[in-house]
Design an enzyme around this catalytic site. Structure first.
Site, mmCIF file in Angstrom:
data_model
loop_
_atom_site.group_PDB
_atom_site.id
_atom_site.type_symbol
_atom_site.label_atom_id
_atom_site.label_comp_id
_atom_site.label_asym_id
_atom_site.label_seq_id
_atom_site.Cartn_x
_atom_site.Cartn_y
_atom_site.Cartn_z
ATOM 1 N N ASP A 36 40.384 23.539 -13.183
ATOM 2 C CA ASP A 36 40.519 22.590 -12.081
ATOM 3 C C ASP A 36 40.124 21.216 -12.606
ATOM 4 O OD1 ASP A 36 40.425 21.056 -9.808
ATOM 5 O OD2 ASP A 36 39.298 22.514 -8.615
ATOM 6 N N TYR A 70 48.148 6.911 -5.791
ATOM 7 C CA TYR A 70 48.980 7.502 -6.847
ATOM 8 C C TYR A 70 49.543 6.417 -7.754
ATOM 9 C CZ TYR A 70 52.732 10.235 -9.035
ATOM 10 O OH TYR A 70 53.560 10.849 -9.942
ATOM 11 N N LYS A 108 48.728 5.742 -11.822
ATOM 12 C CA LYS A 108 49.741 5.728 -12.868
ATOM 13 C C LYS A 108 49.754 4.384 -13.596
ATOM 14 C CE LYS A 108 51.016 9.935 -12.259
ATOM 15 N NZ LYS A 108 50.651 10.957 -13.273
#
Length: 244
Positions: free
Chosen positions: A62, A152, A156
């Site tokens: 994980d 997100y 990135k």
């Protein structure tokens, strides 16, 4: 074959682009170590690789848990003594406006998408031999994004900055680091995206890529054929960014 006897560690190796990368690396002779959370999916990745004549193991990990990452890398090194290729693909998304997002959600996403890359790089680098490579999976969202996926897109963008910065710390004749930025790819992450479902993010199904197409790019960037490519991002998006 480009990865004969190379130890290839792949996060997110149980589905989508990560699984396709595992299959491609295994088909080209690599000893694949697929990381993921779901043991059944991991077993399927191993089955597909071994059925095709390749070599693979699955290790549950994980990436939201730094101690789990550390323990897993220790297991990999105890078994194989080195890492020749590190592919960091695992990622998660959130779909809330920033004003409705909890900081715990922000922190979890950054742990999985960005901090794990830094930790894996830090742990693996001392055990990566000459000719090794790191490939981090970015996204066109680092350059062209939509509303409600700010964490997100931020992760990135940070990933690509990490790749550029780390390239200055590494001798590319020893270990190279690059990123691959997919566009819309036929994976569960794409079709479960509420922005795609609602039409807020427009997807032309005729130009959606396949995981195997991304796997081919990842394998190239990880291979000796890309020996002079270092510190950059390869967009594999069917021309999406060219439309900006």
């Amino acid at each position: 074959m480009r990865f004969t006897d190379k130890i290839c560690l792949v996060t997110g190796g149980t589905s989508g682009i990560g699984q396709a990368a595992c299959l491609r690396l295994g088909a080209e002779g690599g000893q694949v170590v697929a990381l993921g959370r779901d043991k059944a999916d991991g077993a399927e990745t191993v089955r597909l690789i071994t059925k095709a004549g390749g070599k693979a193991v699955f290790m549950a990990c994980d990436l939201a848990k730094p101690k789990a990452i550390e323990a897993t890398v220790k297991k990999v090194l105890a078994k194989f003594q080195r890492v020749d290729v590190l592919v960091c693909d695992a990622a998660m998304m959130t779909f809330e406006p920033l004003t409705k997002l909890t900081l715990d959600q922000w922190d979890l996403l950054m742990q999985v998408n960005l901090r794990s890359l830094a930790q894996l790089t830090q742990l693996c680098l001392p055990h990566m031999p000459k000719g090794s490579a790191i490939v981090a999976i970015s996204s066109v969202h680092a350059h062209q994004t939509t509303a409600n996926v700010v964490p997100y897109a931020t992760s990135k963008g940070g990933l690509e900055a990490f790749v550029r910065g780390m390239s200055l710390e590494l001798d590319f004749r020893h270990t190279r680091i690059n990123a691959v930025a997919p566009g819309a790819v036929d994976t569960p992450m794409l079709w479960s995206n509420p922005n795609v479902k609602s039409g807020r993010e427009k997807i032309d199904k005729a130009t959606v890529g396949q995981p195997e197409e991304l796997a081919a790019a990842i394998a190239f960037m990880a291979s000796g054929e890309a020996s002079f490519i270092h510190g950059t991002t390869l967009a594999v998006d069917g021309g999406r960014l060219a439309q900006l």
